[in-house]
Design an enzyme around this catalytic site. Structure first.
Site, short mmCIF file in Angstrom:
data_model
loop_
_atom_site.label_atom_id
_atom_site.label_comp_id
_atom_site.label_asym_id
_atom_site.label_seq_id
_atom_site.Cartn_x
_atom_site.Cartn_y
_atom_site.Cartn_z
N ASP A 7 0.93 -1.13 0.01
CA ASP A 7 -0.08 0.00 0.06
C ASP A 7 1.07 1.12 -0.01
O ASP A 7 2.07 1.08 0.33
CB ASP A 7 -0.70 0.00 1.12
CG ASP A 7 -1.73 1.08 1.38
OD1 ASP A 7 -2.31 1.71 0.23
OD2 ASP A 7 -1.89 1.62 2.55
N ASP A 9 -0.09 4.98 1.25
CA ASP A 9 -0.33 5.89 2.32
C ASP A 9 -0.31 5.37 3.52
O ASP A 9 -0.87 4.25 3.67
CB ASP A 9 -1.39 6.64 2.16
CG ASP A 9 -1.35 7.64 0.83
OD1 ASP A 9 -0.26 8.07 0.38
OD2 ASP A 9 -2.31 8.04 0.34
#
Length: 179
Positions: A7, A9
């Site tokens: 991922d 953020d």
């Protein structure tokens, strides 16, 4: 191929409840880019799958997102790493698309890009439950980091077999067998 899906953020860069909207707001987490470089040097292929509903909400545009991803790539390259593929979902939750995590569309895109029939055993590293759910739907092995929303996510029922680490650097240490 040793593939890992990250991922963005809260795993690679600082997260914000107000969204990361510009290249100036895209700030790497300590050690994250070095971790990517260490994985690359050990033969891992790095892909990033990220929800970016700020696009649909009009908080930033595609050019701003591309500038953030160029910065991420440049900083990873400066450390000796490389992010082979970045895929994103531009939709808002109410769009009910197949690409917004926890749905598996981004992971199907990654599998297709690398000509893989499935992602069985591929590590997926996220700071939220939806990151892990999207990956495990295609057979990925879930790794939760405590950075970003990770501490909050720890209060949820995690998918079976989820391993928890302080940050991406600790995940890289584990995968590379370094103490």
């Amino acid at each position: 191929m040793k593939l890992i899906v990250l991922d963005r953020d809260g795993v690679i860069n600082e997260d914000s409840d107000a969204y990361v909207k510009s290249v100036d707001e895209w700030i790497p987490l300590p050690g994250s880019l070095e971790a990517i470089a260490r994985l690359c040097k050990a033969g891992w292929t790095v892909a990033v799958a990220t929800n970016q509903s700020g696009l649909a909400r009009g908080m930033f545009d595609a050019d701003a997102l591309e500038a953030m991803h160029r910065k991420m790539q440049r900083l990873a390259t400066e450390q000796g790493g490389h992010i082979e593929l970045v895929v994103h979902c531009p939709h808002a939750p109410e769009d009910h698309c197949d690409c917004r995590k926890p749905r598996p569309g981004l992971f199907r895109t990654i599998a297709g890009h690398f000509h893989l029939a499935d992602l069985d055993g591929v590590p997926v590293v996220g700071d939220s439950l939806r990151d892990l759910q999207a990956g495990i739907s295609l057979g990925c092995t879930p790794y939760l980091v405590r950075t970003g929303k990770g501490e909050k996510t720890l209060k949820s029922a995690l998918p079976t077999g989820t391993q928890v680490f302080p940050n991406l650097s600790a995940v890289a240490d584990h995968l590379l067998g370094t103490p």
